[in-house]
Write a protein that holds these residues in place. Sequence first.
Motif, PDB file in Angstrom:
ATOM      1  N   THR A  95       0.781  -1.234   0.000  1.00 56.96           N
ATOM      2  CA  THR A  95       0.000   0.000   0.000  1.00 56.96           C
ATOM      3  C   THR A  95       0.815   1.287   0.000  1.00 56.96           C
ATOM      4  O   THR A  95       0.242   2.368  -0.166  1.00 56.96           O
ATOM      5  CB  THR A  95      -0.901   0.037   1.251  1.00 56.96           C
ATOM      6  N   SER A  96       2.112   1.228   0.223  1.00 53.76           N
ATOM      7  CA  SER A  96       2.925   2.432   0.446  1.00 53.76           C
ATOM      8  C   SER A  96       2.351   3.304   1.558  1.00 53.76           C
ATOM      9  O   SER A  96       2.586   4.508   1.605  1.00 53.76           O
ATOM     10  CB  SER A  96       3.077   3.245  -0.851  1.00 53.76           C
ATOM     11  N   GLY A  97       1.588   2.678   2.460  1.00 54.67           N
ATOM     12  CA  GLY A  97       1.015   3.401   3.584  1.00 54.67           C
ATOM     13  C   GLY A  97      -0.168   4.272   3.235  1.00 54.67           C
ATOM     14  O   GLY A  97      -0.614   5.063   4.062  1.00 54.67           O
ATOM     15  N   SER A  98      -0.710   4.111   2.042  1.00 53.25           N
ATOM     16  CA  SER A  98      -1.722   5.050   1.551  1.00 53.25           C
ATOM     17  C   SER A  98      -3.106   4.425   1.484  1.00 53.25           C
ATOM     18  O   SER A  98      -3.289   3.329   0.942  1.00 53.25           O
ATOM     19  CB  SER A  98      -1.321   5.540   0.160  1.00 53.25           C
ATOM     20  N   LEU A  99      -4.079   5.152   1.999  1.00 57.54           N
ATOM     21  CA  LEU A  99      -5.473   4.730   1.821  1.00 57.54           C
ATOM     22  C   LEU A  99      -5.823   4.576   0.349  1.00 57.54           C
ATOM     23  O   LEU A  99      -6.626   3.728  -0.026  1.00 57.54           O
ATOM     24  CB  LEU A  99      -6.415   5.747   2.474  1.00 57.54           C
ATOM     25  N   ALA A 100      -5.201   5.377  -0.490  1.00 55.09           N
ATOM     26  CA  ALA A 100      -5.494   5.292  -1.923  1.00 55.09           C
ATOM     27  C   ALA A 100      -5.164   3.918  -2.483  1.00 55.09           C
ATOM     28  O   ALA A 100      -5.814   3.454  -3.427  1.00 55.09           O
ATOM     29  CB  ALA A 100      -4.722   6.369  -2.678  1.00 55.09           C
ATOM     30  N   LEU A 101      -4.159   3.237  -1.920  1.00 51.63           N
ATOM     31  CA  LEU A 101      -3.734   1.929  -2.442  1.00 51.63           C
ATOM     32  C   LEU A 101      -4.109   0.782  -1.517  1.00 51.63           C
ATOM     33  O   LEU A 101      -3.540  -0.307  -1.614  1.00 51.63           O
ATOM     34  CB  LEU A 101      -2.216   1.930  -2.668  1.00 51.63           C
ATOM     35  N   ARG A 102      -5.102   0.985  -0.652  1.00 52.33           N
ATOM     36  CA  ARG A 102      -5.428  -0.050   0.328  1.00 52.33           C
ATOM     37  C   ARG A 102      -5.893  -1.354  -0.309  1.00 52.33           C
ATOM     38  O   ARG A 102      -5.808  -2.411   0.298  1.00 52.33           O
ATOM     39  CB  ARG A 102      -6.480   0.456   1.306  1.00 52.33           C
ATOM     40  N   GLY A 103      -6.364  -1.308  -1.560  1.00 50.97           N
ATOM     41  CA  GLY A 103      -6.811  -2.537  -2.207  1.00 50.97           C
ATOM     42  C   GLY A 103      -5.798  -3.145  -3.140  1.00 50.97           C
ATOM     43  O   GLY A 103      -6.093  -4.119  -3.840  1.00 50.97           O
ATOM     44  N   ILE A 119      10.785  11.735   6.565  1.00 43.89           N
ATOM     45  CA  ILE A 119      11.530  10.999   7.586  1.00 43.89           C
ATOM     46  C   ILE A 119      10.765  10.839   8.894  1.00 43.89           C
ATOM     47  O   ILE A 119      11.372  10.495   9.918  1.00 43.89           O
ATOM     48  CB  ILE A 119      12.879  11.679   7.868  1.00 43.89           C
ATOM     49  N   TYR A 120       9.425  11.041   8.915  1.00 45.91           N
ATOM     50  CA  TYR A 120       8.714  11.048  10.192  1.00 45.91           C
ATOM     51  C   TYR A 120       7.788   9.844  10.383  1.00 45.91           C
ATOM     52  O   TYR A 120       7.283   9.621  11.469  1.00 45.91           O
ATOM     53  CB  TYR A 120       7.931  12.363  10.330  1.00 45.91           C
ATOM     54  N   THR A 121       7.542   9.063   9.344  1.00 48.20           N
ATOM     55  CA  THR A 121       6.721   7.843   9.387  1.00 48.20           C
ATOM     56  C   THR A 121       5.301   8.121   9.860  1.00 48.20           C
ATOM     57  O   THR A 121       4.853   7.712  10.928  1.00 48.20           O
ATOM     58  CB  THR A 121       7.388   6.735  10.223  1.00 48.20           C
ATOM     59  N   GLU A 122       4.596   8.846   9.024  1.00 48.09           N
ATOM     60  CA  GLU A 122       3.165   9.082   9.181  1.00 48.09           C
ATOM     61  C   GLU A 122       2.503   8.757   7.858  1.00 48.09           C
ATOM     62  O   GLU A 122       2.997   9.137   6.798  1.00 48.09           O
ATOM     63  CB  GLU A 122       2.877  10.536   9.574  1.00 48.09           C
ATOM     64  N   SER A 123       1.375   8.064   7.919  1.00 44.21           N
ATOM     65  CA  SER A 123       0.667   7.702   6.696  1.00 44.21           C
ATOM     66  C   SER A 123      -0.833   7.743   6.926  1.00 44.21           C
ATOM     67  O   SER A 123      -1.309   7.642   8.062  1.00 44.21           O
ATOM     68  CB  SER A 123       1.079   6.303   6.223  1.00 44.21           C
ATOM     69  N   SER A 124      -1.581   7.883   5.825  1.00 47.55           N
ATOM     70  CA  SER A 124      -3.034   7.899   5.941  1.00 47.55           C
ATOM     71  C   SER A 124      -3.586   6.543   6.340  1.00 47.55           C
ATOM     72  O   SER A 124      -4.649   6.454   6.953  1.00 47.55           O
ATOM     73  CB  SER A 124      -3.667   8.357   4.621  1.00 47.55           C
ATOM     74  N   LEU A 125      -2.878   5.480   6.030  1.00 46.40           N
ATOM     75  CA  LEU A 125      -3.342   4.138   6.355  1.00 46.40           C
ATOM     76  C   LEU A 125      -2.913   3.708   7.753  1.00 46.40           C
ATOM     77  O   LEU A 125      -3.679   3.067   8.471  1.00 46.40           O
ATOM     78  CB  LEU A 125      -2.807   3.135   5.331  1.00 46.40           C
ATOM     79  N   GLY A 126      -1.727   4.083   8.168  1.00 46.40           N
ATOM     80  CA  GLY A 126      -1.205   3.599   9.446  1.00 46.40           C
ATOM     81  C   GLY A 126      -1.091   4.641  10.531  1.00 46.40           C
ATOM     82  O   GLY A 126      -0.733   4.307  11.662  1.00 46.40           O
ATOM     83  N   GLY A 127      -1.358   5.907  10.222  1.00 51.45           N
ATOM     84  CA  GLY A 127      -1.207   6.946  11.223  1.00 51.45           C
ATOM     85  C   GLY A 127       0.255   7.208  11.535  1.00 51.45           C
ATOM     86  O   GLY A 127       1.145   6.953  10.732  1.00 51.45           O
ATOM     87  N   GLN A 128       0.506   7.715  12.734  1.00 46.61           N
ATOM     88  CA  GLN A 128       1.854   8.081  13.169  1.00 46.61           C
ATOM     89  C   GLN A 128       2.501   6.921  13.910  1.00 46.61           C
ATOM     90  O   GLN A 128       1.976   6.431  14.907  1.00 46.61           O
ATOM     91  CB  GLN A 128       1.812   9.300  14.087  1.00 46.61           C
ATOM     92  N   THR A 129       3.638   6.470  13.431  1.00 49.14           N
ATOM     93  CA  THR A 129       4.447   5.509  14.175  1.00 49.14           C
ATOM     94  C   THR A 129       5.250   6.251  15.228  1.00 49.14           C
ATOM     95  O   THR A 129       5.775   7.337  14.979  1.00 49.14           O
ATOM     96  CB  THR A 129       5.378   4.732  13.229  1.00 49.14           C
ATOM     97  N   ARG A 130       5.356   5.636  16.420  1.00 51.69           N
ATOM     98  CA  ARG A 130       5.987   6.307  17.552  1.00 51.69           C
ATOM     99  C   ARG A 130       7.287   5.611  17.955  1.00 51.69           C
ATOM    100  O   ARG A 130       7.429   4.403  17.809  1.00 51.69           O
ATOM    101  CB  ARG A 130       5.020   6.369  18.744  1.00 51.69           C
ATOM    102  N   ASN A 131       8.195   6.416  18.471  1.00 51.56           N
ATOM    103  CA  ASN A 131       9.513   5.912  18.850  1.00 51.56           C
ATOM    104  C   ASN A 131       9.404   5.120  20.152  1.00 51.56           C
ATOM    105  O   ASN A 131       8.893   5.641  21.148  1.00 51.56           O
ATOM    106  CB  ASN A 131      10.482   7.081  19.030  1.00 51.56           C
ATOM    107  N   PRO A 132       9.879   3.885  20.202  1.00 47.83           N
ATOM    108  CA  PRO A 132       9.743   3.097  21.435  1.00 47.83           C
ATOM    109  C   PRO A 132      10.598   3.617  22.590  1.00 47.83           C
ATOM    110  O   PRO A 132      10.358   3.233  23.742  1.00 47.83           O
ATOM    111  CB  PRO A 132      10.193   1.695  21.011  1.00 47.83           C
ATOM    112  N   TYR A 133      11.563   4.485  22.313  1.00 44.65           N
ATOM    113  CA  TYR A 133      12.369   5.073  23.381  1.00 44.65           C
ATOM    114  C   TYR A 133      11.722   6.314  23.971  1.00 44.65           C
ATOM    115  O   TYR A 133      12.086   6.737  25.070  1.00 44.65           O
ATOM    116  CB  TYR A 133      13.771   5.388  22.868  1.00 44.65           C
ATOM    117  N   ASP A 134      10.791   6.900  23.257  1.00 42.09           N
ATOM    118  CA  ASP A 134      10.016   8.043  23.741  1.00 42.09           C
ATOM    119  C   ASP A 134       8.835   8.190  22.796  1.00 42.09           C
ATOM    120  O   ASP A 134       8.987   8.683  21.675  1.00 42.09           O
ATOM    121  CB  ASP A 134      10.860   9.313  23.762  1.00 42.09           C
TER     122      ASP A 134
END
Length: 523
Positions: free
Chosen positions: A125-133, A166-181
């Motif tokens: 999907t490249s993280g995109s709702l547009a390509l969810r299928g 470089i921040y890892t946010e997508s319409s399909l997966g939302g914001q990924t968070r750093n496990p150290y903070d």
Amino acid sequence: MRRRFAVLASVVATVGSTALAVTALPAPSAQAETGIVDVADRSVAELGELLADGEVTSRGLVDAYLRRIEAQDPDLGAILTLNPRARAEAVRLDAERARGELRGPLHGVPVVVKDNMDTHDLPTTSGSLALRGMRPPDDATQIARLREAGALVLAKTNLHEYAMSIYTESSLGGQTRNPYDAARHPGGSSGGSAVAVAASLAPAALGTDTCGSVRIPAAHTNLVGVRPTLGLSSRDGVAPLAGTQDTVGPLTTSVEDAALLLDATVGHDPADPVTEAALGRVPDSYLDGLDRPALTGARVGVVTDYFDTGGRAPDTNALVRRAIDDMAAQGAEPVELGPLPDVMVAAAGANRVRHEFERDLDAYLAESARGRPLRLAHLAEPRDRLTLADLAASGEVIPSVLSTLRAWVDSPALPNPEYDETLRQRDRLRALLTGLMAEHDLDALVYPSISEPPTPIGVEQSYRNCRLAAYSGFPAVSVPAGFTADGLPVGVELLGLPFSEPDLLALAHDYEQATGHRTPPGH
């Protein structure tokens, strides 16, 4: 593979939400409980030994990692799609092992892969709702090689949508968070892959690096990340940013594990002509020579230009300077390079992404999407196939990326004079880097992987340090350099000449073993 490079049915997907919850996993059977071990911060090499000794089964590993995903990923957002056949595949791999049919050191080891790499049995999907299928017809070469080596694809991971930042946010997966903070981003665009490994949701991952997208998340999550020489690893079946910059590389907890993944995946692939350069350049194993005292007598050029002054750069600088001192203590000779020549600085700005993206993405979609999802293909001309114009017209993309997609629709045809100049600058950068290393008799360049520790979510940071490797196509390895006073990871990067991965890995391994900075979250 059937395509040329021109350039899960989710178990738990909640399509349309900003995150995919991993809940209500079926409980493992009592038989599956047998052999489950604590997989927290276990390396691929360690798991391989446990599997070989019969202390754990692949099925047991899958169950252990699924439990960790269920418990931890709702707070991290690293996983986009779980493989619903993972347990069945693990049973099959266990049966092969019982028959003595071993495929290699990765046999039965679960891994995760960034969701811009084609998998025939899972969405890409490249993280995109547009390509969810979107369901590609076959595996990317890298995925096929992992599976041929016996690795098991446990899940696809979140990324900055279309690998655009470089921040890892997508319409399909939302914001990924750093496990150290959890208030900070994990780097990107391969942030989901990095977080999954750092948090022991999987022992290893593949990511992609166009300008830092493996090395930055490695630095921000206390991992090893490798950007291979352009031409060493195939990009067939990988959603592109720019064909003259894209690479695929591992994210792991150790240099040894990175070598194991490279052994399984690199080399010539007829589907990606750039990999012809790898012919005769791949060693028998990247493990060979890791245990030698590689830093003894090595000359490392310190790129002082890449030590910034703003924000929290001094915190990073202090740790990277300490890393250089540690290398010297292992016998290396640091060479302060001073300011880079203006001509090299200019050449290190030759980003080709905005020139190549539309051409390369449209070629990828023609092969991997085959016109699907049909609900999008008619939104823009041509009406009979899926293109960047359709994705931009859909609006099903996070706003920051959507604005870029729209700006790059109808990009100027290639070649053109401006694009040709970026290619000339690329060639100049290669020549200048080669000359710089020859002039000072250097084995590698060294500098911060990224100039600051991970910033809070929503706060931008510079990522110019990615450029020397990305725009030249030279290889680079990011390795943990320690933690700031408030527990944020920092990485130090080593860059070498083309196809010098064996030497770079040996230098990184020597430093890694001497310092032992890998520490899992919460410790």
